[in-house]
Design an enzyme around this catalytic site. Structure first.
Site, PDB file in Angstrom:
ATOM      1  N   VAL A  60      -5.191  -2.726  20.510  1.00 30.81           N
ATOM      2  CA  VAL A  60      -4.233  -2.034  21.365  1.00 30.81           C
ATOM      3  C   VAL A  60      -4.888  -1.879  22.733  1.00 30.81           C
ATOM      4  O   VAL A  60      -6.112  -1.938  22.858  1.00 30.81           O
ATOM      5  CB  VAL A  60      -3.807  -0.647  20.805  1.00 30.81           C
ATOM      6  CG1 VAL A  60      -2.995  -0.804  19.542  1.00 30.81           C
ATOM      7  CG2 VAL A  60      -5.004   0.241  20.570  1.00 30.81           C
ATOM      8  N   SER A  61      -4.065  -1.676  23.748  1.00 30.49           N
ATOM      9  CA  SER A  61      -4.603  -1.679  25.096  1.00 30.49           C
ATOM     10  C   SER A  61      -5.128  -0.325  25.570  1.00 30.49           C
ATOM     11  O   SER A  61      -5.904  -0.266  26.509  1.00 30.49           O
ATOM     12  CB  SER A  61      -3.558  -2.198  26.080  1.00 30.49           C
ATOM     13  OG  SER A  61      -2.387  -1.433  25.965  1.00 30.49           O
ATOM     14  N   SER A  62      -4.721   0.757  24.929  1.00 30.04           N
ATOM     15  CA  SER A  62      -5.205   2.061  25.383  1.00 30.04           C
ATOM     16  C   SER A  62      -5.319   3.027  24.201  1.00 30.04           C
ATOM     17  O   SER A  62      -4.762   2.800  23.135  1.00 30.04           O
ATOM     18  CB  SER A  62      -4.270   2.640  26.440  1.00 30.04           C
ATOM     19  OG  SER A  62      -3.035   2.972  25.857  1.00 30.04           O
ATOM     20  N   GLY A  95      -8.747  -2.183  23.938  1.00 28.36           N
ATOM     21  CA  GLY A  95      -9.143  -2.849  25.170  1.00 28.36           C
ATOM     22  C   GLY A  95      -7.994  -3.674  25.710  1.00 28.36           C
ATOM     23  O   GLY A  95      -7.097  -4.080  24.977  1.00 28.36           O
TER      24      GLY A  95
END
Length: 190
Positions: A60-62, A95
């Site tokens: 996941v990005s955050s 990330g």
């Protein structure tokens, strides 16, 4: 596959002193021992087959979307069970898919014992360049398995929004840091 080890390395791996190994080689009691043209004793040993792993990768990005990691892993595990594929380990990472600063993915790509990387969507692996990753892995007889190969929502639009957000954050983040530093210096001078 067989390979030749120097006799000292063979002795160390088998818990035998170098001199004992040398005596065994010269007397002919050490199976696989051969004298090289350079005059060194080498021992032919069978190399064990490397253990090949299948690894599930979720990203996941955050930190705001951290709960989605477990849902991704659950969907991959469900698909693997239905497809009769054994997952050896699960890797979770937080990330951005736009940059290459992801330690866990880099470790997976560098680990030659990982035969297959299973991801839910292609963009979970990387936003861009997944085809190049697949080709590079194919050259080493490894692969990427995508659980849901269909495109997610409007990927192109979402990628453009992500790019704009990424570049804006870099630009405004630098400007903000520069302005804070300037204000701090002005406060010290006053």
């Amino acid at each position: 596959m067989r390979r030749k080890l120097p006799i000292t390395r063979w002795a160390k791996q088998n818990g035998v002193s170098r001199m004992t190994a040398w005596r065994m080689a010269t007397s002919g009691t050490l199976p696989g021992a051969v004298l090289s043209p350079a005059g060194r004793w080498l021992v032919e040993v069978d190399e064990p087959e490397p253990v090949r792993q299948t690894v599930a990768y979720a990203r996941v990005s955050s930190h705001d979307h951290k709960a989605d990691l477990d849902r991704q892993i659950a969907r991959i595990a469900e698909w693997a069970a239905a497809s009769n594929i054994k997952i050896d380990r699960y890797v979770r990472e937080i990330g951005s898919g736009l940059n290459d600063k992801r330690r866990d993915l880099a470790a997976l790509l560098a680990d030659t014992s990982v035969e297959r990387i299973v991801v839910e969507h292609r963009d979970r692996l990387a936003r861009f360049g997944v085809a190049q990753l697949e080709q590079a892995l194919k050259a080493t007889k490894r692969s990427i398995l995508v659980v849901n190969p269909g495109e997610v929502e409007d990927d192109l639009v979402q990628d453009m929004v992500d790019l704009m957000a990424c570049f804006s954050a870099r630009l405004y983040g630098r400007r903000s840091a520069r302005n804070r530093a300037k204000r701090a210096l002005d406060a010290l001078k006053a």
